[in-house]
Design an enzyme around this catalytic site. Structure first.
Site, PDB file in Angstrom:
ATOM      1  N   SER A 220       0.839  -1.197   0.000  1.00  0.00           N
ATOM      2  CA  SER A 220       0.000   0.000   0.000  1.00  0.00           C
ATOM      3  C   SER A 220       0.881   1.257   0.000  1.00  0.00           C
ATOM      4  O   SER A 220       1.629   1.480  -0.933  1.00  0.00           O
ATOM      5  CB  SER A 220      -0.942  -0.039   1.204  1.00  0.00           C
ATOM      6  N   LYS A 272     -19.489  17.769   3.914  1.00  0.00           N
ATOM      7  CA  LYS A 272     -18.514  17.952   4.983  1.00  0.00           C
ATOM      8  C   LYS A 272     -18.382  16.675   5.808  1.00  0.00           C
ATOM      9  O   LYS A 272     -17.312  16.320   6.276  1.00  0.00           O
ATOM     10  CB  LYS A 272     -18.938  19.124   5.881  1.00  0.00           C
TER      11      LYS A 272
END
Length: 394
Positions: A220, A272
């Site tokens: 990763s 948000k």
């Protein structure tokens, strides 16, 4: 009465000593804080060639006859002295040649002035291109390999040390030198590992050869760093890849409702907050969150493709992990070799310098690290014993 006078004098001496000690301790602490403000850390450099030579000599001393070993040391000292003398003579000859070469080059310099348009085009082209990679030193000069360690966790905590080490090395590295990073990381936060990869990209931008050695794992975010290298080395059972994005979190909304607990969240901006641990997640919020993960994955793939254009990114960007030989087969790495093997073989023709940025640690931090190490060690022993007992029970 005499006893009270003596006792009073004794107390006065004790108070004086205590006050003096407090003043000294206060001065020491203040001085340490002042030094801490001035110097947060320092660069430590180890010449690995000397270290390997010491290992070799220690073993030879143990296995060889004493007389033979003494004779060997005498011959080595004589050879070393001869080499130093030859190098000094060569250096002196080179210094004599330099003024003559300057005069000759000055006479050959062209006085032709480039056209403004051509000069601007050349400048723009220079801004876009990195310096050409030079992998060999001129004849007679030894290559230098600067070795760094990066042991990554989920937050890429070693990033601070890495950026200082890269900055230090780029002050002295020259074309033909090399930077070797021994990388171990299972990945973690996207922004942190993205910045760590950018630190390694500074090395390539400077025209210095960058090699990454993976002995255990570069997955990763770890592979995001590794792919920046000009060459990736991996141990036969090292794990590489995991080009994907993961996000997971629990949701306690039903538990809170069951206990009549309300959770309120206030936001400004449509997205948000997409998903939450305590509120009720919506299908729209989940869809937006998944869209964000897909976008990060796409950026990750483009980043890998930029630095390894021959790699079939679509084939390996599935989140899977490949071990050494399979990673070599699919093009995630360039060669199967451990960092130890690479360093010991390179020591014959290059000077190896291990570069490490060391921070000043407070006493509290030292105690905290010691306690953490003790707890981790105890837990590892406990897990090992539990595994052994389970195996015996079966």
């Amino acid at each position: 009465m005499e006893f009270l006078i003596e006792y009073g004098l004794f107390l006065a001496k004790v108070v004086t000593i205590v006050v003096a000690l407090l003043v000294i301790i206060g001065f020491v602490v203040a001085n340490r804080e002042h030094l801490k403000e001035r110097v947060q850390g320092h660069i430590s450099v180890t010449h690995l060639n000397d270290r390997y030579e010491q290992f070799k000599e220690s073993l030879l001393e143990a296995v060889m006859d004493k007389h033979e070993f003494a004779q060997r040391k005498k011959h080595l000292a004589k050879d070393k002295k001869a080499q130093e003398k030859a190098l000094a003579k060569k250096h002196k000859a080179e210094q004599k040649k330099k003024p003559q070469e300057k005069v000759r080059h000055a006479g050959l310099e062209s006085t032709e002035t480039p056209l403004p348009e051509q000069g601007e085009a050349d400048a723009e082209a220079g801004d876009r291109q990195s310096p050409a990679l030079i992998t060999h030193k001129p004849e007679g000069e030894r290559k230098r390999i600067f070795v760094m360690q990066f042991d990554g966790d989920i937050k890429a905590s070693a990033l601070h040390q890495l950026r200082e080490e890269v900055t230090a090395v780029l002050q002295v590295a020259e074309p033909g030198d090399e930077v070797l990073v021994c990388l171990e990381s299972p990945g973690g936060m996207v922004a942190n590992y993205g910045l760590a990869a950018s630190q390694l990209a500074r090395v390539r931008s400077a025209g210095i050869q960058l090699t990454i050695a993976v002995d255990k794992v570069a997955a990763s975010g770890g592979y995001m760093m590794a792919c920046v290298a000009d060459r990736i080395l991996a141990a036969p059972f090292a794990m590489l890849g995991s080009i994907g994005v993961l996000a997971q979190l629990p949701n306690f909304n039903r538990l809170l409702k069951r206990h009549d607990i309300d959770f309120e969240s206030f936001t400004a901006g449509e997205y948000k907050r997409t998903v939450t641990m305590f509120g009720e997640n919506t299908a729209e919020g989940r869809e937006k969150f998944q869209s964000d993960l897909d976008e990060i994955h796409t950026l990750f793939q483009h980043f890998v493709a930029e630095y390894r254009p021959k790699l079939d990114v679509a084939k390996v960007a599935t989140g899977e992990v490949w071990f050494g030989q399979r990673a070599l087969d699919v093009g995630l790495v360039d060669e199967l070799k451990t960092s130890d093997e690479y360093l010991t073989s390179s020591a014959q023709s290059a000077d190896l310098y291990q570069v490490e940025y060391k921070e000043r640690k407070t006493i509290a931090k030292k105690f905290g690290l010691a306690a953490q190490a003790g707890v981790e060690s105890a837990l590892m022993r406990l897990f090992s014993r539990l595994a052994a007992w389970r195996h015996q029970a079966q």
